[in-house]
Write an enzyme that holds these catalytic residues in place. Structure first.
Site, PDB file in Angstrom:
ATOM      1  N   CYS A  19      18.106  16.347  28.766  1.00 39.70           N
ATOM      2  CA  CYS A  19      18.776  15.467  28.391  1.00 39.70           C
ATOM      3  C   CYS A  19      18.340  14.117  29.087  1.00 39.70           C
ATOM      4  O   CYS A  19      18.122  13.023  28.125  1.00 39.70           O
ATOM      5  CB  CYS A  19      20.169  15.666  28.429  1.00 39.70           C
ATOM      6  N   ASN A  20      18.221  14.042  30.413  1.00 41.33           N
ATOM      7  CA  ASN A  20      17.875  12.959  31.147  1.00 41.33           C
ATOM      8  C   ASN A  20      16.264  12.493  30.754  1.00 41.33           C
ATOM      9  O   ASN A  20      15.947  11.186  30.573  1.00 41.33           O
ATOM     10  CB  ASN A  20      17.961  13.133  32.613  1.00 41.33           C
TER      11      ASN A  20
END
Lengths: 348, 348, 348, 348
Positions: free
Chosen positions: D150-151
């Protein structure tokens, strides 16, 4: 004179808050901190906010380690304090932040806790109305003190004046509490994860199972309640790390005037530093008492509902637990009651 | 067929949520959005989350702008909807998200709101028990719908089954609600600032002054309550943007069994998609219904307190307001009742 | 000796925090509190957490009301302090919590603030490296003190040791700050509402417009920076009422060893009570410094990125503003530097 | 045609979000959900918000249970997906939400993860610039998809356009991310408790150790980066359950105009539904994308700092994980790319 102190359960929330308060106490030397699985580690690894105690190392929680202090604080899970009663027989002052020594009724203990029943100690809520006086009197010179349950003392303080004055009926009390999760301790349970709690309101122990119910009943009977004391009690975890906002109500006794109702609370808490009734129409927020030993209380008489409603804000870790313990300790030792305790909250 | 819609108050929270839901509705064309002081600006300047409506510009809220649509939604502050009754006479369906058309009693209106009284419209809570049926029946073919107050409908849904079945006594209802601040709208008031609300629990309207009280009373009378309906009602703002967790209780009628109590709610909501009773011992969290049109309900029979306790979670902007409006609209128009509405919440 | 104090802007956040700290200061008598639109009201109506100051009434902020105290604290919006320079000429000590007297460069003032430029006062960050010494030396006996910008002092303290020691290059600093909304004051702006901030991360002043940038540059030049000082500065409001967590980085100078880097910070803050470098591999949380005057700092040398990364936590209202002011005041008056200030945070 | 799906790791956060999205997908039948220690329990005991899936029971995560579906989703801890490569050889489409199949470089895998290296699968970020095209092209007809970190995907999407266009220098990237704790999964670790996270900002993996760093590097090289790609990466957990706000910056290449910079991003994302560049001067909040598959991006050119700053908001569980997976799945299967995905966030 400086009193030496040992704090067990020092890596938990209640223990940590005891240490935060005691670290600012000019008459106290924190000599020993103990833990179980975390023994051997620096205290600050578990309490990184306690910078002034960076030199302390957690020792194992054993009778030998705890012995030899002027004061021992037991901040242990329920059921674990009782085992230290005997081994600390020579300790001048022992304070239990757990539940083991709170209840006077073995039946209540069995019904809500179970396990071995222990003798009750002096209950650590100084301002609580007891008969025609207050609990403070019992604490003078006390050597064994049971710090209160945070929710229990909040509700007891909220309603005891009205019960003592006979203006409300303790037979149909309803209380709903918005509480921060720190009251549940540093337990690794899924429902206490940040992802679960942030942005959500989470009820628990709904329907009469919460262990603080008998403690409230005991306090209200002590305040003079007659007949059945019935309490509907629902705590709701909300997304604030600390704090309790208890909304408690009880039926108005027939024939009682609004003025008589308000006077009951005003009289009970007149002159108290740490329990304050707000003026009519004002109600407290938990932020107002963050980090402080203050219970702030607002009262409304709702004639349409025939209920007195009392909303009380406390910091569960201070006035609800560690602050009550320190305040009681001060009284027991003959020190100024407010030493190391603040009345102003940290807000916003 | 596609229905054209105009939404007034489109820069506020209720209006924004109507738009979020309607934007996903296959039978709706959002043609017009209006505001007052923000007229002339892009909708998305005030609702930056509504990316699919980036093409819309806020127009002034005037009769001329609102006229000529199949459906008009009034998401205006209380007291402002009434003025549109006449000018929208030709609009096939008007939905008021405000309070102006909720109350049937002029006396209740005068006591809690004041200002001009307006005729009541069809109340937009389909699942609400009414007599031996449900409010849904009234909504079929309705042309004027009053969306409910978010707190009111939550409490009414919580207790109406027990009132209708005669198993609880509506004469001593107590409800305390943990609510998110979005229910108070996008008002620039100091106590609604983030700095004040984050980390704190904040009571308001304590002691019987909240405007949703007569709406609950009206709903419970509609469900069959006889005698006095008395409600002690305390809302507490907690640090979550959305959500209501209502803890409501009422005395158990004498001679009623636990099974009869539970059956009242089970029967009332059997087959409902958007109002669900959880199994015994389970209680909802607001996170479970975030963004969803679902009211989740847990029920406990507390014999020691002699009360039935119902804990209900809703998203105040969905099931509490805009979702109720869309659901009612679907019924009124003969569309599938769940169109554009979700039953699953966004969690964690 | 007891010093009398007047605090202006007493209904705001910075003023309130000054009062919270000063209320616990044994050498201070809070004699006067002032406000603008709120003058005439009880202080506690706006600062309900300051129970010990319940006797104070807000007076208007005028030269006459502020005159005649030993110390005057100006906690006013930027641009409003300057007007008091002349009228308070006889006041022994004036502390400005605003920006009017922070910048030494008129050009920087014009570029970021505008309006009338005022003479700089002694900058209130005692631990800040200045040349081969520290800012503390300038504060001894000071009579006019400019309390720092909260973000600015956090970043300056984070990087000044490395700049002073020549181990990092100030020509490409990047800092991103997670900040609580109380830093923005009690302003009634839509984007500061609880509904907007709770559950969200909100950037502002992206791209080089934040007013604390020239203040950081000035501090780093004071610490010995040569050549261009370039700062990419992005604050992000996150859902905590208080606190700053600043993640700041700068390129490693060629040929510098890891040990030299760490030594720069260790040396700079050795012996400091309120600015502490954590051991290698440890980084602070804002909760650890809540309510405390402590700046906690963790440092990493990231060779793959060729950057030194410093993460610093402060309470924006304490070490960032009011605590810095009280600490500087203590130094100026010759009192113990830590009087009325705590090093332990309120956690959890 | 309806595709049958099995979701493993269904009691966790990533698995739960896959189920929330797939439950609304008209072409998908969720046939099987699996877990490890929770096998045998109702899904809804662990995902109480997924009301529409109340009929499903968690089965053990075994090859036998997973076999025989059209699609299998692996939402398992890193290192556990690889073992299913062979046993699912006959499954038409497998999507891994873990890291096992993301990295193409064994050296990067060994440096940041360790354990057995697995072949890379098609990377599930459709809008990512790759050479002169986009990753979308690779996903058409794909049978093995690696959903992104996600990051990592947030930062890659933020900077890839500038890297591809040659307007920024990838040799000195700095990114700091405010992230919600759900990105860390439902792990029982003390630092993830609500009491620790609420009211606090908590950095972790400071100094270059975060596992998403090689994934960003790989994406930027794919976008056309030449020379060293250096990334200073610092995530900070803030008190919101979901969301990423990434503030990423990189030096401006010499001689590049502001217009050329902005054009790089505008061109890259023109016509994209789920990756949107906001107009100049506007920046996103995480609340704007809550529950949505949207990456909202604001861009500033800071000439004083010589950096391009990109602030991007995503919902880590949607666009960051499950939404990316569903979007990629839609492309792979030839379905409309936005099926079951929303562009509008749930706000406030």
């Amino acid at each position: 004179m400086t009193y030496t102190v040992a704090v067990s359960g020092a890596s938990g929330y209640a223990g940590g808050e005891m240490l935060r308060l005691l670290a600012a106490h000019p008459d106290i030397e924190i000599r020993t901190v103990t833990a179980n699985s975390n023994a051997g580690q620096p205290l600050i690894a578990h309490q990184p906010h306690l910078r002034s105690l960076a030199h302390l190392t957690l020792q194992p929680t054993t009778p030998e380690v705890l012995a030899g202090h002027d004061i021992v604080v037991l901040a242990l899970p329920h059921g674990q304090s009782g085992q230290y009663t005997d081994v600390l027989a020579d300790t001048p002052l022992v304070i239990d932040a757990g539940a083991d020594h709170r209840l006077t009724s073995r039946e209540a203990w069995d019904g809500f806790y179970g396990g071995e029943f222990h003798d009750p100690w002096t209950y650590g809520v100084p301002e609580l109305p007891v008969g025609t006086g207050k609990q403070r009197a019992q604490l003078v010179g006390a050597t064994r003190i049971a710090a209160p349950g945070c929710n229990a003392s909040t509700v007891s303080l909220s309603l005891a004046p009205g019960v003592a004055a006979g203006v409300i009926d303790p037979g149909d009390i309803v209380t709903v509490l918005a509480v921060g999760p720190s009251g549940a301790g540093k337990s690794l349970k899924p429902h206490l994860l940040g992802s679960e709690l942030i942005g959500s309101a989470n009820p628990y122990a709904v329907g009469g199972s919460h262990r603080h119910i008998p403690e409230i009943r005991q306090a209200l009977v002590g305040a003079g309640a007659t007949g059945d004391v019935r309490i509907s009690f629902t705590p709701v975890i909300v997304p604030m790390a600390r704090g309790i906002l208890a909304t408690s109500s009880a039926p108005i006794r027939p024939g009682v005037s609004d003025g008589e109702i308000r006077a009951a609370w005003e009289t009970a808490y007149a002159g108290e530093t740490f329990v304050q009734l707000l003026p009519e129409g004002q109600f407290p927020r938990t932020a107002d008492v963050l980090g402080a030993n203050t219970a702030l209380m607002g009262l409304a008489v709702d004639r349409a509902a025939n209920r007195v409603v009392v909303v009380t804000a406390v910091d569960n870790l201070v006035k609800g637990t560690a602050g009550a313990a320190v305040q009681s300790m001060n009284i027991a030792l003959g020190l100024p009651e407010d030493r190391a305790l603040t009345v102003n909250g940290v807000a916003p």
